[in-house]
Scaffold this motif. Structure first.
Motif, PDB file in Angstrom:
ATOM      1  N   VAL A 368     -17.501   9.128  -4.939  1.00 17.64           N
ATOM      2  CA  VAL A 368     -16.187   8.559  -5.206  1.00 17.64           C
ATOM      3  C   VAL A 368     -16.371   7.341  -6.104  1.00 17.64           C
ATOM      4  N   GLN A 369     -15.739   7.361  -7.265  1.00 21.53           N
ATOM      5  CA  GLN A 369     -15.802   6.218  -8.170  1.00 21.53           C
ATOM      6  C   GLN A 369     -14.587   5.329  -7.947  1.00 21.53           C
ATOM      7  N   VAL A 370     -14.835   4.044  -7.707  1.00 24.47           N
ATOM      8  CA  VAL A 370     -13.772   3.094  -7.394  1.00 24.47           C
ATOM      9  C   VAL A 370     -13.771   1.991  -8.440  1.00 24.47           C
ATOM     10  N   LEU A 371     -12.581   1.726  -9.002  1.00 27.92           N
ATOM     11  CA  LEU A 371     -12.403   0.648  -9.970  1.00 27.92           C
ATOM     12  C   LEU A 371     -11.977  -0.599  -9.205  1.00 27.92           C
ATOM     13  N   ALA A 372     -12.791  -1.668  -9.308  1.00 28.80           N
ATOM     14  CA  ALA A 372     -12.524  -2.919  -8.595  1.00 28.80           C
ATOM     15  C   ALA A 372     -11.599  -3.812  -9.409  1.00 28.80           C
ATOM     16  N   MET A 379     -19.840   3.590  -7.573  1.00 29.47           N
ATOM     17  CA  MET A 379     -19.848   4.859  -6.866  1.00 29.47           C
ATOM     18  C   MET A 379     -20.147   4.643  -5.383  1.00 29.47           C
ATOM     19  N   TYR A 380     -19.419   5.342  -4.546  1.00 30.02           N
ATOM     20  CA  TYR A 380     -19.656   5.364  -3.111  1.00 30.02           C
ATOM     21  C   TYR A 380     -19.845   6.808  -2.675  1.00 30.02           C
ATOM     22  N   ILE A 381     -20.511   6.996  -1.558  1.00 26.29           N
ATOM     23  CA  ILE A 381     -20.717   8.329  -0.988  1.00 26.29           C
ATOM     24  C   ILE A 381     -19.940   8.399   0.329  1.00 26.29           C
ATOM     25  N   ILE A 388     -15.074   6.055   3.147  1.00 31.21           N
ATOM     26  CA  ILE A 388     -15.839   4.965   2.554  1.00 31.21           C
ATOM     27  C   ILE A 388     -15.154   3.666   2.959  1.00 31.21           C
ATOM     28  N   MET A 389     -15.923   2.592   3.038  1.00 32.73           N
ATOM     29  CA  MET A 389     -15.392   1.286   3.418  1.00 32.73           C
ATOM     30  C   MET A 389     -15.599   0.315   2.270  1.00 32.73           C
ATOM     31  N   ILE A 390     -14.539  -0.403   1.887  1.00 29.93           N
ATOM     32  CA  ILE A 390     -14.601  -1.437   0.863  1.00 29.93           C
ATOM     33  C   ILE A 390     -14.074  -2.724   1.486  1.00 29.93           C
ATOM     34  N   THR A 396      -5.768  -7.851  -3.570  1.00 29.43           N
ATOM     35  CA  THR A 396      -6.587  -7.122  -4.533  1.00 29.43           C
ATOM     36  C   THR A 396      -6.279  -5.630  -4.458  1.00 29.43           C
ATOM     37  N   VAL A 397      -6.396  -4.964  -5.593  1.00 34.82           N
ATOM     38  CA  VAL A 397      -6.080  -3.537  -5.690  1.00 34.82           C
ATOM     39  C   VAL A 397      -7.312  -2.785  -6.143  1.00 34.82           C
ATOM     40  N   TYR A 398      -7.638  -1.727  -5.423  1.00 33.93           N
ATOM     41  CA  TYR A 398      -8.742  -0.841  -5.789  1.00 33.93           C
ATOM     42  C   TYR A 398      -8.165   0.525  -6.155  1.00 33.93           C
ATOM     43  N   ARG A 399      -8.714   1.123  -7.189  1.00 36.01           N
ATOM     44  CA  ARG A 399      -8.233   2.428  -7.634  1.00 36.01           C
ATOM     45  C   ARG A 399      -9.376   3.434  -7.579  1.00 36.01           C
ATOM     46  N   VAL A 400      -9.131   4.556  -6.934  1.00 32.82           N
ATOM     47  CA  VAL A 400     -10.081   5.668  -6.958  1.00 32.82           C
ATOM     48  C   VAL A 400      -9.858   6.428  -8.263  1.00 32.82           C
ATOM     49  N   THR A 401     -10.860   6.434  -9.133  1.00 37.14           N
ATOM     50  CA  THR A 401     -10.688   7.022 -10.460  1.00 37.14           C
ATOM     51  C   THR A 401     -11.355   8.384 -10.617  1.00 37.14           C
TER      52      THR A 401
END
Length: 423
Positions: A368-372, A379-381, A388-390, A396-401
């Motif tokens: 999973v690619q996440v834009l911070a 990348m997370y698995i 996945i945990m962030i 703050t906004v995170y986007r799964v790309t």
């Protein structure tokens, strides 16, 4: 020393600059010292000395360490770059390093782990490879570097595959770009040869910090005067939690609840650095904190009178947070040092769950690619539950790309996640 040409050209802007694994911030300037004086005919005098006051702070979060370990993961390079920028913006400002653990387990064990994490960061910054060798050769509790640390360093230092960019965190790289695991023969070479390990530590530290960002003894608050690092780095154990979980959230009666409790406690597992006014220095013999390798007695003698309640008193259904309640730190010395510090605001964990849109089954082992929010991607698995945990800060906004899964080639829905004060 710090090579000014090697650090980023712009210091952190505003009061707080964050990354996906930590923060850096300037503190509010202290009011000028205005002593009241009166004339006298005597030759007596009083010494006026400005109090020790941090001017900036830096924190690296638990995500940059192996769980329960002091080994620093490759992704910490992002936060160490923030520290380089911060120190460039405050030339001559000495620092000291504090390690913190979460409130689970024994006080002595947590004091040891937090001290070893502080030592690992201190050693990386100062390139004291002998301290990493001691961490490697002398395991404590579950903190055993061993083959895992050797493999992680070798993988991180391996050349990137042709036509593929190097990743921030080798442990979270998709299989197509992950360098092969070191062979048993290669690992055996490093197991048996301390000189090879020393060179490995040096190369890895250079990669983490940048080859020109190297600190000397004079860059630390006690100036390296104490062989055990007193005044330069220390572990606070579990005595200064950023949040004290509610009775409900602290429930660890089964495996799932224990996993959620440990995830919720992640903000408490951190290493924090304070920067002081240029020229500041302390006498290690008078520094209140015990050495990183010492026991808990030196910490508990500095507790507030209600220190035990502060660090462990729980409400039934709401967690207590330092940045809201101001009463979770047991140590009065540390509490006074960091009062109002932007780096001691509790980040919040955000849990992403991925499910197959047809079957509803969890999507496991997916990349999973996440834009911070700072524009970087990582990348997370996903785990066996498709999660996945962030950890981040409110607002703050995170986007799964991108999602790449062994079972499915694309996922139709890609959503943003915004942290709120009530997350």
């Amino acid at each position: 020393m710090i090579d000014p040409d090697s650090a980023a050209t712009q210091p952190p802007s505003g009061d707080l600059q964050g990354s996906s694994g930590g923060v850096a911030a300037r503190h509010t300037e202290a009011a000028p010292l205005l002593p009241l004086v009166a004339p006298t005919t005597d030759d007596a005098f009083n010494l006026i000395k400005a109090p020790l006051k941090p001017i900036a702070c830096w924190r690296v979060d638990d995500v940059r360490f192996e769980f329960g370990s002091s080994f620093v993961k490759p992704g910490a390079a992002a936060e160490l770059q923030l520290l380089a920028q911060l120190m460039k913006a405050h030339p001559g400002s000495p620092i000291t390093v504090f390690g913190h653990a979460d409130p689970t387990g024994r006080d002595d064990d947590n004091k040891t782990l937090s001290g070893r994490r502080a030592c690992a960061i201190y050693a990386a910054l100062s390139r004291k490879t002998e301290l990493w060798e001691k961490l490697y050769r002398e395991p404590q509790g579950d903190d055993r570097w061993g083959d895992n640390a050797l493999s992680s360093m070798l993988i991180a230092l391996a050349p990137a595959p042709a036509n593929e960019p190097a990743a921030d965190d080798a442990a979270a790289v998709p299989p197509s770009t992950t360098p092969p695991q070191p062979s048993e023969a290669t690992l055996d070479d490093y197991r048996s040869d301390a000189a090879k390990r020393t060179q490995l530590y040096q190369d890895y530290m250079d990669q983490l910090c940048g080859s020109s960002f190297v600190l000397s003894d004079s860059d630390f608050l006690a100036g390296g005067q104490d062989a055990g690092g007193k005044g330069d780095y220390q572990g606070c154990g579990e005595f200064n939690p950023l949040l004290v979980l509610s009775t409900q959230d602290d429930d660890a009666s089964d495996a799932d609840k224990r996993r959620l409790r440990d995830a919720s406690n992640a903000p408490n597992r951190r290493v924090l650095i304070l920067l002081f006014q240029a020229g500041a220095q302390v006498d290690p013999a008078k520094w209140p904190c015990p050495r990183a390798a010492d026991g808990v007695a030196g910490c508990t003698k500095r507790f507030w009178s209600d220190g035990e309640r502060r660090r462990s008193g729980r409400w039934p259904d709401r967690s207590r947070k330092y940045d809201q309640d101001k009463d979770t730190f047991a140590c009065r010395f540390y509490d006074r040092l960091v009062d109002g510090s932007a780096c001691e605001q509790a980040p919040m964990p955000v849990l992403f769950r991925f499910r197959n849109e047809v079957s509803g089954e969890p999507v496991c082992q997916a990349q999973v690619q996440v834009l911070a929010p700072d524009g970087s991607s990582q990348m997370y698995i996903t785990d066996e539950r498709g999660e996945i945990m962030i950890v981040g800060h409110p607002g703050t906004v995170y986007r799964v790309t991108q999602i790449v899964s062994p079972a499915i080639s694309t996922v139709a829905s890609v959503e943003n996640s915004e942290l709120s004060d009530h997350a």
